[in-house]
Design an enzyme around this catalytic site. Structure first.
Site, PDB file in Angstrom:
ATOM      1  N   CYS A  66      17.005  -6.000  -5.462  1.00  0.00           N
ATOM      2  CA  CYS A  66      17.401  -6.265  -6.839  1.00  0.00           C
ATOM      3  C   CYS A  66      18.116  -5.017  -7.325  1.00  0.00           C
ATOM      4  O   CYS A  66      18.261  -4.060  -6.557  1.00  0.00           O
ATOM      5  CB  CYS A  66      16.218  -6.678  -7.727  1.00  0.00           C
ATOM      6  SG  CYS A  66      15.078  -5.396  -8.236  1.00  0.00           S
ATOM      7  N   HIS A  99       4.294   7.034   7.389  1.00  0.00           N
ATOM      8  CA  HIS A  99       3.105   7.509   6.673  1.00  0.00           C
ATOM      9  C   HIS A  99       2.352   6.406   5.933  1.00  0.00           C
ATOM     10  O   HIS A  99       1.129   6.483   5.826  1.00  0.00           O
ATOM     11  CB  HIS A  99       3.483   8.593   5.661  1.00  0.00           C
ATOM     12  CG  HIS A  99       3.921   9.863   6.300  1.00  0.00           C
ATOM     13  ND1 HIS A  99       4.137  11.015   5.583  1.00  0.00           N
ATOM     14  CD2 HIS A  99       4.221  10.181   7.585  1.00  0.00           C
ATOM     15  CE1 HIS A  99       4.529  11.984   6.391  1.00  0.00           C
ATOM     16  NE2 HIS A  99       4.584  11.493   7.623  1.00  0.00           N
TER      17      HIS A  99
END
Length: 144
Positions: A66, A99
């Site tokens: 978006c 991570h």
């Protein structure tokens, strides 16, 4: 790049053109949840189906686009088991996977070029989760 992975993708009107361009590089196992035009629409109408598809295990990963990617990231992260990461450059994309084991990639179509978006997608799908101390942290994300 993503052979064998099932990908769900969706975008609102701001991400429509970039989504269509990315579809050309994503391979065959991709389901397009729309939008299918540049007409104004609500990002949540695409964020929730993509997130539900990943949450249910029907898809391995999701991609949402978006204008700012904030709305789609917030909506997707309402779903348990979803770790939607807003990735606006290559540098933040690698740790989103390595991570935090992000499983939904959110791209801000108003702030990145198509070439940057392609690089972000490539990095996202070519980076493995490191586990170890990061797995302990990811395990603490869910609210249950």
């Amino acid at each position: 790049m993503i052979e064998g992975l099932k990908i769900a993708i969706g975008a609102d009107h701001a991400g429509f053109e970039m989504k269509n361009a990315l579809l050309t590089i994503l391979g065959e196992n991709v389901k397009d949840f729309g939008t299918f035009s540049k007409d104004s629409c609500d990002y949540t109408d695409f964020a929730h189906p993509v997130a539900l598809g990943v949450e249910s295990g029907e898809f391995d990963y999701g991609i949402l686009l978006c204008g700012s990617a904030n709305g789609v990231a917030i909506a997707a992260n309402k779903h348990q088991g979803i770790r939607a990461a807003l990735c606006y450059n290559e540098a933040v994309t690698e740790p989103a996977r390595s991570h935090t084991d992000a499983n939904v990639l959110c791209i801000p179509s108003n702030f990145v070029t198509l070439e940057q978006a392609k690089n972000i997608v490539e990095i996202f799908f070519n980076t493995k989760f490191e586990g170890g101390r990061h797995a302990r942290r990811v395990d603490k994300i869910a609210c249950s």
